[in-house]
Design an enzyme around this catalytic site. Structure first.
Site, short mmCIF file in Angstrom:
data_model
loop_
_atom_site.label_atom_id
_atom_site.label_comp_id
_atom_site.label_asym_id
_atom_site.label_seq_id
_atom_site.Cartn_x
_atom_site.Cartn_y
_atom_site.Cartn_z
N HIS A 199 0.83 -1.20 0.00
CA HIS A 199 0.00 0.00 0.00
C HIS A 199 0.87 1.25 0.00
O HIS A 199 1.98 1.27 0.53
CB HIS A 199 -0.98 0.01 1.18
N ASP A 253 -0.11 4.30 1.18
CA ASP A 253 -0.51 5.29 2.17
C ASP A 253 0.15 5.02 3.52
O ASP A 253 0.71 3.94 3.77
CB ASP A 253 -2.03 5.31 2.33
N ASP A 273 6.34 0.72 7.02
CA ASP A 273 4.91 0.46 6.76
C ASP A 273 4.34 1.51 5.81
O ASP A 273 3.68 2.44 6.23
CB ASP A 273 4.15 0.47 8.09
N GLU A 303 -5.16 1.55 2.41
CA GLU A 303 -5.08 0.33 3.22
C GLU A 303 -5.27 0.63 4.70
O GLU A 303 -5.86 -0.16 5.44
CB GLU A 303 -3.73 -0.36 3.01
N GLU A 304 -4.80 1.80 5.12
CA GLU A 304 -4.82 2.13 6.54
C GLU A 304 -6.21 2.50 7.05
O GLU A 304 -6.39 2.68 8.26
CB GLU A 304 -3.84 3.27 6.83
N GLU A 333 4.16 -6.21 3.72
CA GLU A 333 3.98 -5.58 5.03
C GLU A 333 5.15 -5.95 5.95
O GLU A 333 5.81 -6.98 5.75
CB GLU A 333 2.67 -6.07 5.68
N HIS A 355 3.02 2.40 12.71
CA HIS A 355 2.07 3.29 13.39
C HIS A 355 2.68 3.93 14.64
O HIS A 355 1.94 4.44 15.48
CB HIS A 355 0.78 2.55 13.77
#
Length: 386
Positions: free
Chosen positions: A83, A85, A115, A147-148, A172, A359
Site C-alpha cells: 500500500h 498510504d 509500513d 489500506e490504513e 507488510e 504506526h
C-alpha cells in the site's frame, strides 16, 4: 500522469523520495490526503524499467489511485504488492521530520519507512539488477490506496480481476517472516436512543447511559463466550476478541441522557464469517431490544476486513520458508491479503521491518534489513518469473 526521469535512484534516494510525498489515509477528512504523488514516482521509475503502467482511480475516495506495473506476458507469474498510504502522525512525539529521511544509528527514520513505502524502494533495486527482457512469466507490481482505513484500493483491485498471478507476496513489515494467517476485523456502533429530561424526575425520561450499561454487560458476556468457545493455537491471542473502544453520551450532569453511542470492534479467527459475527452480536442484544423497543440500533462503522489463511499444502509457503529461513506464522493484525487472495493466487505476507515500528513515532527501517530483503526479492522473482 507520469513524467520521465533521467536516472533511477539508488535505494536511499528512492526511499527518501517516497517518504517525502505525504499520503496519509484517515477517516478524519482533515488528515486524509491523496496518494497521486507517490503513484507518480512509482509509475515513472517502473516505466523506465520497461513496465507497462496502469493507474486506476479508486472509486469513492478522495483523489486516491492504484498502480499496476506489468512486465512480461502470459499466464501466472509473481505479484509483489503493497500500500502507498501511511497513518497520521503525532508531530510532538517525532524526534525528526516524518517526511525527511533521518539516517541515524544504522536506521532510516521516517513515516512509512517500514509500513510500507520502503518495500517499493526494495522492489525497484531488485528489478534494476535483473535481465528483465528474459522473463518467462510476468512480474506485477501493485501499489494500492487507503489500506490504513477502508482498504478501498485492494477491494477495488480484487473486484476488477485484471491479473491472474500464480503467487502474491504482500510486503507488510513482518521482519521477513512469512505470515500465512491473520484475523479479520469489523467494527460497529451501537446507538441507544433514550428520552432526555430533568434529572430531578427520572420517571419523565429514559436514560440512554443506563441502557448502555446493560448493553455493555451483554457484550462482555459475549466476549467471554467467544473466548471459551473458540481457540486457535497459531495466534499469540488465540481467541477472537471484542473490544469496547469508544463511548459518548449525554450533555450535562443534571440532564437525563437522551442518546449514547458505543463503538466496538470484533477480530475473528480464520473460518469465521461476517454473517456469523453479526448474528452473535444480534443475539447478545436481543433481550435488550425486546426490553427497550426501537431504542437500540447497530450500524457498521466501515466495511469489514476478512480473516486470511493460506492453507497448506502450499508450494509458496514451502518456498518462502526456504528463502527467508523462517517458519511461517499467524498474526493478530489485518492486511490486504484476503483481497489479493481473491485473484485466485497463493498469497503470503512477507516484508522488511518490524510491525512493532508500524504506526509508531520515529518509525524506522534498520540497515540490517537491506541485504536480506534484496536477496529475498531476487530469489522470489527468479523462482517465479524466469
Amino acid at each position: 500522469m507520469t513524467k520521465p526521469i533521467s536516472s533511477l535512484p539508488n535505494f536511499t534516494q528512492a526511499l527518501s523520495e517516497l517518504i517525502a510525498q505525504p499520503s496519509i489515509s484517515s477517516t478524519a477528512e482533515s488528515w486524509d490526503q491523496g496518494n497521486a504523488s507517490v503513484i507518480q514516482l512509482l509509475a515513472a521509475w517502473f516505466e523506465q524499467l520497461g513496465f507497462k503502467i496502469d493507474v486506476q482511480p479508486v472509486p469513492h475516495t478522495r483523489n486516491k489511485f492504484n498502480l499496476l506495473a506489468t512486465l512480461g506476458s502470459g499466464e501466472g507469474g509473481l505479484l509483489l504488492a503493497g500500500h502507498s498510504d501511511t497513518v497520521p502522525y503525532d508531530e510532538n512525539r517525532w524526534q525528526s521530520d516524518p517526511f525527511k529521511i533521518a539516517d541515524q544509528d544504522n536506521k532510516f527514520f521516517g513515516l512509512g519507512t517500514c509500513d510500507m513505502k520502503g518495500f517499493f524502494a526494495f522492489i525497484l533495486q531488485a528489478c534494476k539488477h535483473l535481465d528483465l527482457k528474459n522473463l518467462k512469466k510476468p512480474l506485477y507490481i501493485l501499489a494500492t490506496a487507503d489500506e490504513e482505513t477502508t482498504m478501498a484500493g485492494a477491494r477495488f483491485f480484487a473486484e476488477k480481476q485484471l491479473i491472474k498471478p500464480d503467487v502474491a507476496v504482500i510486503g507488510e513489515p513482518t521482519s521477513l517472516v512469512p505470515v500465512v494467517m491473520h484475523k479479520g476485523h469489523m467494527s460497529h456502533r451501537i446507538t441507544v436512543q433514550g428520552k432526555s429530561g430533568h434529572s430531578s424526575d427520572p420517571s419523565k425520561g429514559v436514560n440512554a447511559i443506563e441502557i448502555t450499561y446493560e448493553v455493555i454487560g451483554q457484550l462482555l458476556q459475549l466476549k467471554r463466550d467467544l473466548s471459551e468457545r473458540f481457540h486457535h493455537d497459531a495466534f499469540a491471542v488465540p481467541a477472537p476478541t471484542l473490544n469496547l473502544g469508544a463511548i459518548k453520551g449525554g450533555d450535562n450532569a443534571n440532564r437525563i441522557c437522551g442518546s449514547c453511542q458505543l463503538d466496538l470492534d470484533l477480530r475473528s479467527l480464520p473460518g469465521m464469517t461476517d454473517d456469523e459475527q453479526i448474528l452473535w452480536l444480534s443475539d447478545a442484544l436481543a433481550p435488550l431490544a425486546q426490553k427497550y423497543p426501537a431504542r437500540i440500533k447497530v450500524t457498521e462503522l466501515h466495511l469489514s476486513s476478512p480473516s486470511f489463511e493460506q492453507k497448506k499444502p502450499s508450494s509458496l509457503i514451502d518456498i518462502a520458508e526456504e528463502i527467508s529461513g523462517h517458519k511461517c506464522c499467524a498474526v493478530n493484525y489485518a492486511t490486504e491479503a484476503p483481497f489479493i487472495q481473491q485473484l485466485g493466487c497463493q498469497t503470503i505476507v512477507l516484508g522488511p521491518g518490524s510491525i512493532e515500528q508500524a504506526h509508531q513515532p520515529n518509525e524506522y527501517l534498520a540497515h540490517s534489513e537491506i541485504e536480506k530483503t534484496d536477496k529475498l526479492l531476487l530469489a522470489l522473482i527468479n523462482r517465479y518469473c524466469f
